[in-house]
Design an enzyme around this catalytic site. Structure first.
Site, PDB file in Angstrom:
ATOM      1  N   SER A 132       0.858  -1.188   0.000  1.00 48.57           N
ATOM      2  CA  SER A 132       0.000   0.000   0.000  1.00 48.57           C
ATOM      3  C   SER A 132       0.887   1.227   0.000  1.00 48.57           C
ATOM      4  O   SER A 132       2.055   1.164   0.414  1.00 48.57           O
ATOM      5  CB  SER A 132      -0.887   0.004   1.255  1.00 48.57           C
ATOM      6  N   TYR A 145      -2.218  -0.577  10.178  1.00 48.36           N
ATOM      7  CA  TYR A 145      -2.189  -0.828   8.742  1.00 48.36           C
ATOM      8  C   TYR A 145      -0.879  -0.343   8.132  1.00 48.36           C
ATOM      9  O   TYR A 145      -0.211  -1.071   7.394  1.00 48.36           O
ATOM     10  CB  TYR A 145      -3.376  -0.127   8.077  1.00 48.36           C
TER      11      TYR A 145
END
Length: 253
Positions: A132, A145
């Protein structure tokens, strides 16, 4: 001979788009997913397994089946991940932190662990990790995350160094904001935290890219196909953002 491709979380979202992109090239597809309903909705020609990517016994069993049926593996797309909590660090429960890191990092570790021996035996292979842009920048309100995705990129770099002598490549794809249900949940949570609207958060993310737009799951699929192809035979150890060039990961609203 058609490529043999295994995709985690391949039943929906980015994983399904990646599987469809490979299928369009004539590849054989094996998808795993924790969501049995999503697997049922996948094409009948795909091989499917329902499992939790953090369950080592289940992962090991899939690879036993895969080796028996396919005899090897050309491409692993380790895509499974969860968004984790959207909250300030002081409001994040330890269990939520651990779950996010377990799925996003340990799941990749397990699939790489069992894929590598097959690839070493044939002295070829491509390992593609879904990371990501949160693995490139710090992201406010997304501590677990972001931490997991930085770790994914570190693991990828190590895999590239370990496996290069065996003809195996490893790369990370870093999606930016991807249109779809998961991003909608993130937008809603951030709007609640910041006391604003979903649309304001959406516009903030879009303004943070040079192309002023979210991406689609198909964009990730296209990059995965490229990275697995002979055209990318010397592309390894790379963190490749598919995000419209993210400049500002903290949308100002």
């Amino acid at each position: 001979m058609s490529k043999r491709v295994l995709i985690t979380a391949g039943g929906s979202g980015i994983g399904r788009a990646v599987a469809e992109a490979f299928e369009a090239t004539g590849a054989r597809i094996w998808v795993v997913d924790v969501d049995g309903t999503a697997l049922i909705a996948c094409p009948a020609a795909w091989r499917k397994s329902r499992l939790d990517v953090t369950d080592e016994a289940a992962v090991s069993h899939v690879f036993e089946q895969l080796e028996a049926e396919w005899g090897g593996l050309d491409t692993l797309c380790a895509n499974a991940g969860v968004a984790g909590p959207t909250a300030l660090i002081e409001d994040i429960e330890l269990e939520a932190w651990r779950r996010c890191l377990s799925v996003n990092l340990e799941g990749i570790f397990l699939f790489a662990k069992y894929a590598v021996p097959l690839m070493k035996a044939q002295r070829s292979g491509s390992i593609i990790l879904t990371s990501s842009t949160a693995g490139i920048f710090g992201y406010p309100n997304r501590a677990p995350y972001a931490a997991s995705k930085w770790a994914v990129n570190g693991l990828m770099k190590t895999l590239a160094m370990e496996l290069g002598p065996f003809g195996i490549r490893a790369n990370s794809i870093c999606p930016g904001a991807v249109e779809g249900p998961r991003m909608e949940r993130v937008l809603a949570h951030e709007a609640a935290i910041k006391g604003t609207t979903r649309d304001a958060i959406y516009e903030g993310y879009a303004r943070g890219t040079s192309m002023r737009s979210f991406i689609t799951a198909k964009d990730i699929g296209a990059m995965a196909v490229f990275l697995a192809s002979d055209a990318a035979r010397f592309v390894s150890g790379q963190i490749i953002a598919v995000d419209g060039h993210t400049e500002n990961p903290d949308p100002k609203v």
